[in-house]
Design an enzyme around this catalytic site. Structure first.
Site, short mmCIF file in Angstrom:
data_model
loop_
_atom_site.label_atom_id
_atom_site.label_comp_id
_atom_site.label_asym_id
_atom_site.label_seq_id
_atom_site.Cartn_x
_atom_site.Cartn_y
_atom_site.Cartn_z
N ARG A 106 34.56 26.52 27.79
CA ARG A 106 34.03 27.89 27.89
C ARG A 106 33.24 28.24 26.62
NH1 ARG A 106 37.42 30.37 31.90
NH2 ARG A 106 37.72 28.72 33.45
N ASP A 166 39.74 45.24 36.05
CA ASP A 166 39.77 43.93 35.40
C ASP A 166 39.23 44.10 33.98
OD1 ASP A 166 40.29 41.00 36.47
OD2 ASP A 166 38.70 40.86 34.98
#
Length: 264
Positions: free
Chosen positions: A38, A132
């Protein structure tokens, strides 16, 4: 090459601490490859070739900081995942009484829309708040466009009734119909640091606490339970459970709980 990014122990600890302090997600040594993958993607995008320089950037660029947290906390999901909880919900609730639901780790919206579709199909009155920590996941949820692989578990009659087929460049995608989208609202919420501003009949917080340590799980459960009405339902992921935590909940099915009413 950026693709071969390697981190020193100090850099790994520093990045892991940033993720933990912000999101509660624990990136232990087993998650080293995930973090590097990532991180490498973000370094390619920002054209930074040195991990230490990228860490410096995180300290002064709020936008990139948010992108990095997005990249390291995004999880895979799909429609009708662990649907046993929703099936229980349909039996436990009174369809004549409006219900307020919170999908508290909604990712890209599949969970919230899955619940909404089944409640509509069974003539419930409801609203769903979906939240979220990831801006990109919230954007996807609001757009409500998904690859066809995400809806494999949706019964065909529901697929026809509640989704629009994509055309041309979107031929392998579907979009949730407006009558469903209007019942789900998306907002950014950090389970670790934000305070719920409403009270709910049902809270779903599934497949996120598995990434937390016990202290963080306890903090999140305390916060969510305060936002749950007495007698309200609370669901976590099938691989999670609340073993070892203090709470005011009683088990009603695997990974499903009801908040005590004070009469128990």
């Amino acid at each position: 090459m950026i693709q071969n990014t390697k981190l020193t122990d100090s850099q790994y600890r520093k990045l892991s601490k940033i993720v933990y302090d912000t999101s509660g997600v624990v990136l232990n040594e087993k998650k080293y490859r995930l973090l590097v993958a990532r991180l490498s993607k973000r370094m390619r995008i920002t054209r930074i070739t040195d991990a230490s320089h990228y860490i410096d950037l995180l300290g002064r660029d709020e936008v990139e900081f948010s992108e990095f947290i997005d990249a390291t906390t995004t999880n895979h999901t799909f429609f009708f995942r662990e649907n046993r909880h929703c099936e229980y919900l349909l039996k436990a609730l009174d369809s004549s009484v409006p219900v307020k639901i919170w999908s508290a780790a909604s990712s890209s919206g599949e969970e919230a829309y899955s619940i909404a579709i089944q409640l509509i199909e069974n003539n419930f009155y409801f609203t769903i708040d979906a939240s979220d920590i990831s801006d990109s996941m919230l954007d996807q949820g609001r757009a409500a466009v998904y690859h066809k692989n995400k809806v494999k578990n949706v019964p065909k009659f529901m697929l026809h009734a509640y989704f629009q087929k994509g055309k041309k460049d979107w031929v392998d995608h579907v979009r949730v119909k407006p009558e469903v989208r209007q019942l789900v609202s998306f907002q950014k919420f950090n389970l670790l640091s934000d305070t719920p501003s409403d009270i709910y009949d049902v809270i779903f917080c599934r497949n996120v606490m598995i990434y937390f340590d016990k202290r963080t799980r306890q903090k999140v459960v305390d916060s969510l339970c305060r936002a749950l009405k007495p007698g309200g339902l609370f669901f976590v992921g099938m691989a999670e459970g609340l073993h070892g935590l203090d709470h005011d909940l009683v088990s009603v099915l695997p990974s499903g709980y009801r908040k005590k009413t004070g009469l128990l």
